[in-house]
Design a protein around this motif. Structure first.
Motif, short mmCIF file in Angstrom:
data_model
loop_
_atom_site.label_atom_id
_atom_site.label_comp_id
_atom_site.label_asym_id
_atom_site.label_seq_id
_atom_site.Cartn_x
_atom_site.Cartn_y
_atom_site.Cartn_z
N GLY A 198 26.56 4.51 11.91
CA GLY A 198 25.90 3.33 11.05
C GLY A 198 24.75 3.50 10.35
N THR A 199 23.68 2.69 10.37
CA THR A 199 22.49 2.86 9.37
C THR A 199 21.35 3.42 10.45
N PHE A 200 21.90 3.81 11.76
CA PHE A 200 20.95 4.19 12.73
C PHE A 200 20.19 5.30 12.60
N LEU A 201 20.73 6.23 11.56
CA LEU A 201 20.22 7.60 11.39
C LEU A 201 18.95 7.52 10.55
N ASN A 202 17.84 7.89 10.85
CA ASN A 202 16.47 7.68 10.35
C ASN A 202 16.26 6.56 9.72
N GLY A 203 16.82 5.47 10.32
CA GLY A 203 16.72 4.22 9.80
C GLY A 203 15.08 3.79 9.71
N VAL A 204 14.84 3.12 8.50
CA VAL A 204 13.52 2.56 8.28
C VAL A 204 13.77 1.17 7.59
N LEU A 205 13.08 -0.02 8.47
CA LEU A 205 13.19 -1.25 7.80
C LEU A 205 11.86 -1.46 7.01
N ILE B 81 12.50 -20.27 6.61
CA ILE B 81 13.49 -19.10 6.88
C ILE B 81 13.23 -18.72 8.20
N THR B 82 14.30 -18.34 8.92
CA THR B 82 14.34 -17.98 10.28
C THR B 82 14.25 -16.54 10.46
N THR B 83 14.86 -15.99 9.54
CA THR B 83 14.31 -14.35 9.63
C THR B 83 14.41 -13.91 8.19
N PRO B 84 13.30 -13.21 7.91
CA PRO B 84 13.19 -12.78 6.64
C PRO B 84 14.01 -11.63 6.13
N GLY B 85 14.49 -11.63 4.84
CA GLY B 85 15.07 -10.68 4.06
C GLY B 85 14.18 -9.26 4.20
N TYR B 86 15.02 -8.24 4.13
CA TYR B 86 14.37 -6.97 4.57
C TYR B 86 15.21 -6.03 3.68
N ALA B 87 14.57 -4.69 3.66
CA ALA B 87 15.54 -3.72 3.15
C ALA B 87 15.55 -2.58 4.24
N ILE B 88 16.70 -1.87 4.18
CA ILE B 88 16.83 -0.81 5.23
C ILE B 88 17.29 0.40 4.53
N GLU B 89 16.63 1.83 4.99
CA GLU B 89 16.85 2.96 4.32
C GLU B 89 17.69 3.66 5.60
N TYR B 90 18.47 4.64 5.02
CA TYR B 90 19.21 5.40 6.18
C TYR B 90 19.83 6.54 5.55
#
Lengths: 626, 427
Positions: free
Chosen positions: A158-165, A337-346
Motif C-alpha cells: 500500500g502507501t506504507f513505503l516511505n509514507g509521509v503524512l 472536523i473530527t479528523t483533519p484532511g491530509y496529504a500522503i506521499e509514498y
C-alpha cells in the motif's frame, strides 16, 4: 539461519488492505495453503479513504472480481447503503455500478468471508524482511524471530513505503493515520534496485454529521431499483440512505487562495505526483480559477456512524485553515472536523518490472499488487490482488499461469497498461482505457470470466451452477428470438417502424434498434416473457451491441497478431540507428514483450515501430539462413 | 552485416548503368578496382580487375550516416553495356564479404537504419516505378512525408472529438461540459470535408500512378487504328480497309507530355450481325465509357455517334486526307492535326492531374474510405436528438484506427508484407 518457529505455507500475502484481502481469498480458493499477514487483524478490509465502492470502470473491475468468485462485490453488497448505477441514461457498456458503503459493515463482511476460507490463516504480525534464497523469494521473517516459508509471496504494501503524512506544513512518517510505516521492509526493497517513483494523494477533513445542517441541503437518494455488484445477489442487504450535496463558493476559494503557501502541496513540501482527475481543493482553486463553485458530496460513513466524508474537498492545508474554509460552505457553517484532511506521499515501484501475473521478473516468486504498483483506488488494488493471488497459488501448486488480456477484461487492460506502459500519475481505471469497451461490460463480466475462473479452479460450485443455468437460459432465449424472421409490415403491426429494405429481421436483430422496448419483443415472440427478467434484460443488452461485436473481434484478432510478434528480451535497441535517443532509452527500460506493447509506449512513432519490426524480421531471416 | 551489391539501373543496353554497393566493406571493395575518391565526390576512375581494364567509370562514395541506406556505400556509374556490367558484377562477386543483394534489400536497409519511414518507403517505390515526370513529382511529395503530416493533422482533430465524447462518458458525475455535441459535430464535419476532398484527389492521383485511359471511338473504318498507330509511333493495331478489323480492345501505353496515358483502340461501333464483332462492340462501348477521356472519330461532319460524348470529350472527323476541308479533322495517315490532338488530350488530362492528392495507393484510399464511413455514422448519430455516446466513441475510434493504418501505426506486419513484396532487386 535464525529461524526459531518455521511454518510453511504455499502462499503468503503481506498486507490486509483491499489488494491483500482479495489476494489471500483468491489463493485460498485455488486450494493453496495461504497465510495473510496484517499488522492488525481488525484492520483487514478497512476503507482508508472514501466510503464507496465501484463507479465508472471501477464498477467493471468489481464485477470482474466477482465473476472470478472474489469477495469485493459480495462485501460491497453487504455493506452498501446507497446504490447508484452511473450513466444510467447511456448504454449498458458504459454504465458502472457504485455504492456508498458502511465502513463497519464492509470491513466485517471482508473479515467474515476470509474467516470462511478453509485454506486461509490470518496472522497478526509485522513483516520485517523477505527471505531470499538462490535468487528467489522463499518466505518472510516476522518481528519476534518468526520465519514463514512459502512457495510464493504477494506483497501489498500500500502507501506504507516511505509514507509521509502532511498536515499543512507539519509532516510525519506514516502510512495512513494511526499506522506505522514498514520502514525496515522498505529498506530491504530499496536494496532490490527497482525503479521507483513518488506519488501523492489527499484526503478531505472528516466531519461530524451531527453538526451538519442537513435541512438546507439537497439530497441525493440512491436508485429506486438498486443494481448490486455480485452476480449471486439480487438486492442490497443494509438499510438504504441518501447523501447530501453542497457547493464551495467564492468565500471558500478566497480562504484557500490566501493560504496556498501554507498548503503542503503548494508550499513545496511535496515532491510526489498527484492524480489529475481527483484534484485537491487547492488544485481546483488554482487550476480552475474561473470557476466560483465546486460540488461537494456529503457521504455518510455508516448507518450508525455520525462521520461524514465530504467528497470533493481533499486538502493538505493546516487544520485551522481547513476549519475556516469548510465553514464557509452552505450547511457546514457550524460543522466540527473530527479528523483533519491530509496529504500522503509514498513510493511505488515501476510496475514495468512485473510480468503479466504481477510477478517480479528480477526476483521470482515475489508478486506485487495494489498501490505499490502506482495505482489508486480500492477496486484497482483488489483486482491486482486477485491476479497476484491466483497466480501465486498457481505457481505454488504447479498449475499454468492465469493471465488476462485487453480483449477479455478491464483487469487485462489494467495489467497490460501497468506492465507495458507504467504509470506517470496514480493509475485509475476509466472505461475509455478499454478499446473493446462495447464487449467488456459490467453486465457480462460473468459471461466473459466465470468460465475462465471455473477452468482455473477458483470458482466454487454455487456460482458455477448458477452461472451455467443462466448461460443455458440465455442461449435458449436467444435461439427463440433468432428463430423467426419478421417482415417490415409485421414489425409495423407491433409498433416498430424500420427501413423497408425487404429483408426479414429476427426479434434478436430488432433488439439492436433504437427505441425498442421489451413489450415489442413480447408481441413478436410471446414465449420470451417466460424467461427470468435477469435473462431477458441480459439478452437485450447483448443484442444491442451485436453488430459491433464482429468489428471488435476483428480488431481484437489484429491485436492478438501484434501480441504474437514477440520481441526477445535481449533485443538490442541501441543497434537501431534511426531511433531517437529518448525512444531508445525508453525501449531499453521497458523492454516491451511484443509489438503490441511497443506500439503503446508513449512517444512511439510509426517509423520506429517499422524499424523494430524490420529488425525482428531480419533476425528471423538470419536465423532461418543459419 | 554483409556488404551487398546490385545493378541499380535497368537491365539491358543504356547510356549509363549504375552498380550500387552498400555495407561495411563497400569502400574497400571499390579500392580493389581503383584509387578511392574522397567521400561524396564523383571522380572518373579507370576500373582495373586482375590487370584487366573493365571500364572508365564515375566512382562515388558515401559514408555511413550520410547515404541512402545509412551504411558505407558506393556507386559505380559504368558505360551501359551489358558486357561491361556483367564483368563488373562478376568481379564484385569474387570479393570476400560481398554478395548480390536480395530484392528490395537496399531499401530495407534504409528502413532498418531509420533513414526512411513507411510512407516514405512507399513513396520511394513509386519514385523508382515512375515512368513520367508527373508520377515522379507525386512520388517525391509522398517521399517528403507530406502524407504523414496531413494524417497527423486529422488524427489530432479526431483525438479531440474522441476526448470530448469520452469525457462525458467517464466523468458523468463530475464538472464536465454536459453538451459536447456542437463541438464534436463541428470537428467531424470539418474532417469529413477534408477527407472527401482527399478522396476526390485520390482518383486523379491513382491515374497519375497507373495512367489515364483515353479511348478512340467511332464507326468502323474511320481510321481509329491508323490514328492510334500514328500517336504511338508504331504498328500496334492492325489496319486495313476492311471495316471491323479491330475486334478486341487494343492498349498502347505512352508518355503524353509527361503524363502516363493508355490509348485504347476499340472496335468500330455499328449494328452488326457478326456475333464476334458484336461482342467486340459491346466491349468497346464498356471500355470507352469507363475511360477518362474519349476521342470520337466521325466519318463525316454532323454524324451522330453511337455513344454520347461527354463535355470534355474530343470529337473530330477522321481520314482528313480524303476530305476537302481540314477543319476539325485529323489524319493518322498524314499526321495532319496530330499535334493539335495531342495538345488537346494533354491539356484536359493535365487539368485533372492538377487536382491529384497524396493518396496514390489503393490501400491508402481504402483506409480513408473506412475512416469516412465511420465518421458518417458519427454524424448521423449526432444529428439525432439522443444517441449512445459509447457507439459514437466506437465509430471515432475506428475512424482513428483506419488513419493509423494509413501511416503504418498499426498492423505494421501486413503493411510491410505488401511493401516488401512490391520491390525488385537493386532498388
Amino acid at each position: 539461519m535464525r529461524a526459531f518457529h518455521v511454518k510453511h505455507f504455499d502462499v503468503i500475502v503481506v498486507g490486509g488492505g483491499h489488494a491483500g484481502a482479495e489476494a489471500a481469498a483468491a489463493a485460498a480458493r485455488m486450494g493453496a495453503n495461504t497465510a495473510l499477514i496484517s499488522l492488525r487483524k481488525d484492520g483487514i478490509g478497512v476503507m482508508s479513504c472514501n466510503p464507496a465502492i465501484g463507479g465508472l470502470g471501477k464498477g467493471h473491475l468489481v464485477r470482474e472480481i466477482d465473476a472470478m468468485d472474489g469477495i469485493m462485490g459480495r462485501a460491497a453488497d453487504r455493506g452498501g447503503i446507497q446504490f447508484r448505477l452511473l450513466n444510467r441514461r447511456k448504454g449498458p457498456a458504459v454504465q458502472g455500478p457504485r455504492a456508498q458503503a458502511d465502513r463497519k459493515l464492509y470491513r466485517q463482511a471482508i473479515q467474515d468471508f476470509l474467516a470462511q476460507e478453509p485454506n486461509l490463516t490470518v496472522i497478526e504480525g509485522e513483516v520485517v524482511a523477505l527471505r531470499v534464497q538462490g535468487g528467489k523469494v522463499t518466505g518472510v521473517d516476522l518481528a519476534g524471530d518468526i520465519a514463514l516459508d512459502a512457495a510464493a509471496v504477494v506483497l501489498t504494501a500500500g502507501t506504507f513505503l516511505n509514507g509521509v503524512l502532511h498536515f499543512g506544513d507539519q509532516r510525519r512518517p506514516g502510512g495512513r493515520v494511526g499506522d506505522d510505516p514498514s520502514i525496515k521492509l522498505a529498506e530491504q526493497l530499496a536494496g532490490l534496485a527497482l525503479e521507483r517513483g513518488r506519488l501523492k494523494t489527499g484526503t478531505p477533513p472528516r466531519l461530524d454529521g451531527r453538526t451538519i445542517n442537513w435541512d438546507v441541503l439537497e439530497q441525493q437518494p440512491g436508485d429506486d431499483e438498486p443494481v448490486v455488484f455480485s452476480f449471486l445477489n439480487a438486492a442490497p442487504e443494509a438499510r438504504q440512505i441518501a447523501c447530501g450535496i453542497t457547493h464551495t463558493n467564492a468565500q471558500t476559494h478566497d480562504i484557500v487562495r490566501a493560504n496556498l503557501d501554507r498548503s503542503a502541496m503548494y508550499g513545496g513540501h511535496i515532491e510526489g505526483v498527484g492524480p489529475r482527475y481527483c484534484p485537491s481543493i487547492e488544485d481546483k482553486v488554482v487550476r480552475f480559477a474561473d470557476k466560483t463553485s465546486h460540488q461537494v458530496f456529503l457521504e455518510p460513513e455508516g448507518l450508525d456512524d455520525p462521520l461524514v466524508y465530504p467528497n470533493g474537498i481533499s486538502t493538505s492545508l493546516p487544520v485551522e485553515v481547513q476549519e475556516a474554509y469548510v465553514r464557509t460552505i452552505v450547511g457546514l457553517e457550524q460543522v466540527k472536523i473530527t479528523t483533519p484532511g491530509y496529504a500522503i506521499e509514498y513510493d511505488y515501484f515501476d510496475p514495468r518490472a512485473l510480468d503479466q501475473t504481477l510477478q517480479l521478473r528480477t526476483l521470482p516468486r515475489l508478486f506485487f499488487a495494489g498501490q505499490i504498483n502506482g495505482t489508486t483506488g480500492y477496486e484497482e488494488a483488489a483486482a491486482q490482488g486477485m491476479v497476484a493471488g491466483l497466480n501465486a497459488a498457481a505457481l505454488a501448486l504447479g498449475r499454468p499461469p492465469i493471465t488476462f488480456g485487453r480483449s477479455d477484461s478491464y483487469i487485462g487492460v489494467m495489467i497490460d497498461d501497468l506492465t507495458s506502459r507504467g504509470v506517470t500519475e496514480p493509475y485509475r481505471m476509466f472505461t475509455s482505457r478499454a478499446e473493446y469497451r462495447l464487449t467488456l461490460r459490467a453486465d457480462n463480466a460473468d459471461q466473459r470470466l466465470t468460465p475462465k475462473g471455473v477452468e482455473a479452479g477458483c470458482v466454487r460450485e454455487t456460482r458455477r451452477i448458477a452461472f451455467e443455468a443462466k448461460a443455458e437460459q440465455m442461449a435458449l432465449a436467444q435461439a427463440q428470438l433468432a428463430a423467426t424472421g419478421f417482415t417490415s409490415r409485421e414489425l409495423a403491426a407491433v409498433g416498430l417502424h424500420v427501413s423497408q429494405d425487404g429483408a426479414r429481421k429476427s426479434a434478436l436483430q430488432v433488439m439492436a434498434f433504437p427505441d425498442v422496448e421489451e413489450q415489442h419483443i413480447a408481441a413478436l415472440v410471446p414465449s420470451f416473457m417466460d424467461f427470468d427478467p435477469v435473462v431477458r434484460s441480459q439478452v437485450a443488452r447483448d443484442a444491442l451491441y451485436a453488430q459491433y461485436l464482429h468489428r471488435q473481434q476483428d480488431e481484437a484478432s489484429a491485436l492478438k497478431r501484434e501480441e504474437a510478434a514477440e520481441i526477445p528480451p535481449e533485443f538490442d535497441y541501441s543497434a537501431l540507428h534511426g531511433l531517437s535517443n529518448e525512444l531508445t532509452a525508453k525501449l531499453e527500460r521497458r523492454r516491451p514483450a511484443n509489438m503490441a506493447q511497443a506500439g503503446r509506449i508513449e512517444g512511439m512513432t510509426p517509423a520506429a515501430l517499422t524499424l523494430i519490426l524490420a529488425h525482428l524480421r531480419k533476425a528471423r531471416r538470419e536465423a532461418v539462413a543459419r | 552485416m554483409d556488404t551487398i551489391f546490385a545493378l541499380a539501373s535497368a537491365r539491358g543496353k543504356a547510356g549509363v548503368a549504375v552498380v550500387r554497393l552498400s555495407g561495411p566493406v563497400s569502400h574497400a571493395a571499390v579500392a580493389r578496382f581503383c584509387a578511392v575518391p574522397p567521400l561524396r565526390r564523383a571522380i572518373l576512375r579507370r576500373l582495373i580487375w586482375q590487370n584487366e581494364v573493365l571500364d572508365d567509370a564515375l566512382v562515388l562514395l558515401f559514408g555511413a550516416g550520410a547515404s541512402f541506406t545509412g551504411e558505407d556505400s558506393a556507386e559505380l556509374q559504368l558505360h551501359g553495356s551489358t558486357a561491361v556490367v556483367s564483368a563488373v558484377l562478376r568481379a564484385l562477386s569474387q570479393i570476400d564479404g560481398l554478395r548480390m543483394a536480395e530484392p528490395g534489400e537496399f531499401t530495407r536497409r534504409a528502413l532498418e537504419n531509420g533513414c526512411l519511414d513507411l510512407t516514405q518507403v512507399e513513396g520511394l517505390a513509386d519514385l523508382i516505378d515512375a515512368e513520367t515526370e508527373s508520377q515522379r513529382k507525386q512520388a517525391q511529395r509522398v517521399l517528403s512525408g507530406a502524407l504523414g503530416q496531413r494524417v497527423e493533422g486529422w488524427r489530432r482533430d479526431l483525438l479531440r472529438a474522441a476526448a470530448l465524447i469520452e469525457a462525458t462518458i467517464d466523468f458523468a458525475d463530475e464538472d464536465v461540459p454536459v453538451d459536447v455535441t456542437p463541438e464534436v459535430s463541428g470537428l467531424v464535419s470539418g474532417l469529413l470535408a477534408s477527407l472527401r476532398q482527399e478522396i476526390a484527389g485520390a482518383r486523379a492521383a491513382e491515374r497519375i500512378r497507373d495512367g489515364f485511359e483515353v479511348a478512340i471511338v467511332g464507326a468502323p473504318n474511320v481510321g481509329k487504328s491508323t490514328l492510334l498507330n500514328a500517336l504511338a509511333g508504331r504498328e500496334a493495331a492492325i489496319t486495313s480497309d476492311i471495316a471491323g478489323t479491330t475486334r478486341d480492345v487494343i492498349e498502347v501505353r505512352m508518355d503524353l507530355e509527361g503524363l502516363a496515358v493508355t490509348l485504347l483502340d476499340t472496335a468500330g461501333l455499328r449494328d452488326s450481325s457478326d456475333q464476334i464483332e458484336r461482342i467486340g462492340i459491346e466491349r468497346a462501348i464498356a471500355r470507352a465509357g469507363a475511360a477518362d477521356l474519349r476521342v470520337f472519330l466521325l466519318s463525316h461532319a454532323g454524324e451522330a455517334p453511337m455513344m454520347q460524348p461527354l463535355p470534355e470529350d474530343i470529337v473530330l472527323v477522321g481520314k482528313s486526307d480524303t476530305l476537302a476541308s481540314q477543319e476539325g479533322a485529323i489524319s493518322g495517315k498524314t499526321g495532319a492535326g496530330l499535334d493539335a490532338l495531342i495538345a488537346a488530350i494533354s491539356s484536359r488530362l493535365a487539368g485533372r492531374a492538377a487536382s491529384a492528392g497524396l493518396l496514390i495507393r489503393e490501400r491508402q484510399r481504402i483506409a480513408l474510405e473506412r475512416s469516412i464511413t465511420a465518421l458518417e455514422s458519427v454524424q448521423t448519430a449526432l444529428d439525432r436528438s439522443t444517441y449512445l455516446p459509447e457507439l459514437v466513441a466506437a465509430e471515432l475510434r475506428s475512424a482513428m484506427r483506419a488513419l493509423e493504418a494509413l501511416v503504418g501505426r498499426i498492423d505494421v506486419e501486413s503493411l510491410l508484407d505488401e511493401i516488401f513484396s512490391s520491390f525488385c532487386i537493386g532498388k
